[in-house]
Design an enzyme around this catalytic site. Structure first.
Site, PDB file in Angstrom:
ATOM      1  N   HIS A 187      -4.899  -4.394  -0.200  1.00 45.07           N
ATOM      2  CA  HIS A 187      -4.618  -3.714   1.078  1.00 45.07           C
ATOM      3  C   HIS A 187      -4.943  -2.238   0.902  1.00 45.07           C
ATOM      4  CE1 HIS A 187      -1.046  -2.487   3.977  1.00 45.07           C
ATOM      5  NE2 HIS A 187      -2.220  -2.085   4.428  1.00 45.07           N
ATOM      6  N   HIS A 241      -0.403  -9.378  -3.856  1.00 36.91           N
ATOM      7  CA  HIS A 241      -0.732  -8.302  -2.917  1.00 36.91           C
ATOM      8  C   HIS A 241      -0.733  -6.963  -3.653  1.00 36.91           C
ATOM      9  CE1 HIS A 241      -0.841  -6.616   1.226  1.00 36.91           C
ATOM     10  NE2 HIS A 241      -0.071  -5.649   0.745  1.00 36.91           N
ATOM     11  N   MET A 290      -3.080   3.271  -2.054  1.00 32.57           N
ATOM     12  CA  MET A 290      -2.717   4.402  -1.186  1.00 32.57           C
ATOM     13  C   MET A 290      -3.369   5.675  -1.711  1.00 32.57           C
ATOM     14  SD  MET A 290       1.307   3.642  -0.603  1.00 32.57           S
ATOM     15  CE  MET A 290       1.920   1.976  -0.298  1.00 32.57           C
ATOM     16  N   ASP A 336       3.254  -7.755   6.740  1.00 28.13           N
ATOM     17  CA  ASP A 336       3.543  -6.906   5.580  1.00 28.13           C
ATOM     18  C   ASP A 336       4.585  -5.849   5.932  1.00 28.13           C
ATOM     19  OD1 ASP A 336       3.431  -5.430   3.239  1.00 28.13           O
ATOM     20  OD2 ASP A 336       1.350  -4.766   3.509  1.00 28.13           O
ATOM     21  N   SER A 346       4.139  -8.261  -3.406  1.00 28.93           N
ATOM     22  CA  SER A 346       3.476  -6.957  -3.524  1.00 28.93           C
ATOM     23  C   SER A 346       3.911  -6.276  -4.815  1.00 28.93           C
ATOM     24  CB  SER A 346       3.848  -6.068  -2.334  1.00 28.93           C
ATOM     25  OG  SER A 346       3.508  -4.729  -2.639  1.00 28.93           O
ATOM     26  N   MET A 373      -4.898   1.309   2.020  1.00 26.06           N
ATOM     27  CA  MET A 373      -4.314   2.325   2.912  1.00 26.06           C
ATOM     28  C   MET A 373      -4.957   3.653   2.543  1.00 26.06           C
ATOM     29  SD  MET A 373      -0.470   0.859   2.665  1.00 26.06           S
ATOM     30  CE  MET A 373      -0.942  -0.124   1.253  1.00 26.06           C
ATOM     31  N   ASP A 389      -1.323  -2.853  -3.183  1.00 29.09           N
ATOM     32  CA  ASP A 389      -1.321  -1.767  -2.204  1.00 29.09           C
ATOM     33  C   ASP A 389      -2.019  -0.536  -2.771  1.00 29.09           C
ATOM     34  OD1 ASP A 389       0.165  -2.840   0.072  1.00 29.09           O
ATOM     35  OD2 ASP A 389       1.810  -3.014  -1.375  1.00 29.09           O
ATOM     36  N   MET A 445       1.302  -4.857  10.293  1.00 25.56           N
ATOM     37  CA  MET A 445       2.315  -4.078   9.566  1.00 25.56           C
ATOM     38  C   MET A 445       3.642  -4.163  10.315  1.00 25.56           C
ATOM     39  SD  MET A 445       0.897  -2.928   6.829  1.00 25.56           S
ATOM     40  CE  MET A 445       2.440  -2.191   6.279  1.00 25.56           C
TER      41      MET A 445
HETATM   42  C1  DX5 Z   1       3.824  -0.825   2.565  1.00 25.31           C
HETATM   43  C2  DX5 Z   1       2.981  -1.797   1.784  1.00 25.31           C
HETATM   44  C3  DX5 Z   1       3.659  -3.073   1.533  1.00 25.31           C
HETATM   45  C4  DX5 Z   1       4.898  -2.963   0.692  1.00 25.31           C
HETATM   46  C5  DX5 Z   1       5.810  -4.048   1.125  1.00 25.31           C
HETATM   47  O1  DX5 Z   1       3.091   0.310   2.819  1.00 25.31           O
HETATM   48  O2  DX5 Z   1       1.775  -2.085   2.475  1.00 25.31           O
HETATM   49  O3  DX5 Z   1       2.789  -4.061   1.013  1.00 25.31           O
HETATM   50  O4  DX5 Z   1       4.673  -3.090  -0.679  1.00 25.31           O
HETATM   51  O5  DX5 Z   1       7.005  -3.882   0.464  1.00 25.31           O
HETATM   52  P1  DX5 Z   1       8.362  -4.469   1.056  1.00 25.31           P
HETATM   53  O6  DX5 Z   1       8.226  -5.960   1.138  1.00 25.31           O
HETATM   54  O7  DX5 Z   1       9.370  -4.027   0.060  1.00 25.31           O
HETATM   55  O8  DX5 Z   1       8.565  -3.864   2.419  1.00 25.31           O
HETATM   56 ZN    ZN Z   2       0.626  -3.884   1.764  1.00 33.33          ZN
END
Ligand code: DX5
Ligand code: ZN
Length: 222
Positions: free
Chosen positions: A66, A33, A37, A175, A8, A68, A35, A137
């Site tokens: 992903h 990956h 947000m 994740d 990620s 969010m 993320d 998650m």
């Molecule tokens: C959390 C994200 C993850 C995050 C994982 O909200 O969806 O993808 O980057 O990071 P680690 O592996 O450090 O928990």
């Molecule tokens: Zn993620």
């Protein structure tokens, strides 16, 4: 167990994304990956299509995006156009999940649905057969570097059983908080893709970190 590893970039150096992605790929990363947000569904803000488009130019592995975000439907095309090969959305924000999953597939991406730690597996029963993957998650989404919630292992097994009952061929991605100490258990429980942020980009050598995770997943230690 053989798993695909998806570093990620949330934990990468955003001023050196190309360098960090190349290092993870040199270590054998299978997916990248990303993320997204929105500061609304989760209490953090990250990036959007322009950055994904730039990442797509330098990454050689498929992008696993992903979302969010509270309102993904109007933006699905923008994310696929930007380079998402896998696109996942949270069931918690989608009253018309069946329509959203179909829309992602029509755009040509693999469609995934994400379950927060407090969301029951049964939320996906009616769409299970339509999914390409389920993302479990193992932390509450919003930040990298959090601690793995142990209960997630039972959740992965429950998702696997539910998918089996539904005759779904969907794979399971996990994740949050995955590291050298738990990746073997995560794979053993049924995950075939594992995301790792801090455990890759929080380490001095991202390539070595990916190799260590793969060895640990295969039960060969770090
Ligand atoms: C959390 C994200 C993850 C995050 C994982 O909200 O969806 O993808 O980057 O990071 P680690 O592996 O450090 O928990
Ligand atoms: Zn993620």
């Amino acid at each position: 167990m053989s798993v695909r590893i998806a570093p990620s970039i949330l934990s990468a150096d955003f001023a050196h994304l190309g360098r960090d992605i190349a290092a993870a790929e040199a270590g054998g990363a299978d997916l990248i990956h990303v993320d997204v947000m929105d500061g609304h569904f989760v209490p953090n803000l990250t990036l959007g299509p322009p950055v994904i488009r730039a990442v797509k130019r330098v990454a050689t592995r498929p992008l696993d995006v992903h979302l969010m975000i509270s309102n993904p439907d109007p933006f699905l095309k923008a994310y696929v156009d930007a380079g998402a090969s896998l696109l996942s959305v949270h069931v918690e924000v989608l009253p018309h999940l069946h329509r959203t999953v179909a829309a992602i597939k029509e755009l040509g991406a693999q469609a995934g649905v994400v379950l927060n730690p407090s969301t029951p597996v049964s939320a996906l029963e009616e769409v299970a057969a339509d999914l390409d993957f389920v993302l479990v998650m193992s932390v509450n989404p919003g930040f990298g570097g959090q601690t793995f919630i142990p209960r997630a292992l039972d959740k992965i097994r429950a998702v696997r059983d539910m998918l089996g009952r539904a005759g779904s061929r969907a794979f399971i991605e996990v994740d949050g908080g995955v590291d050298l100490t738990n990746i073997a258990a995560v794979a053993e429980a049924g995950a075939s893709v594992v995301v790792a942020g801090h455990a890759v980009f929080g380490q001095p050598d991202a390539a070595a970190a990916v190799r260590a995770l793969r060895a640990a997943a295969q039960g060969m230690g770090a």
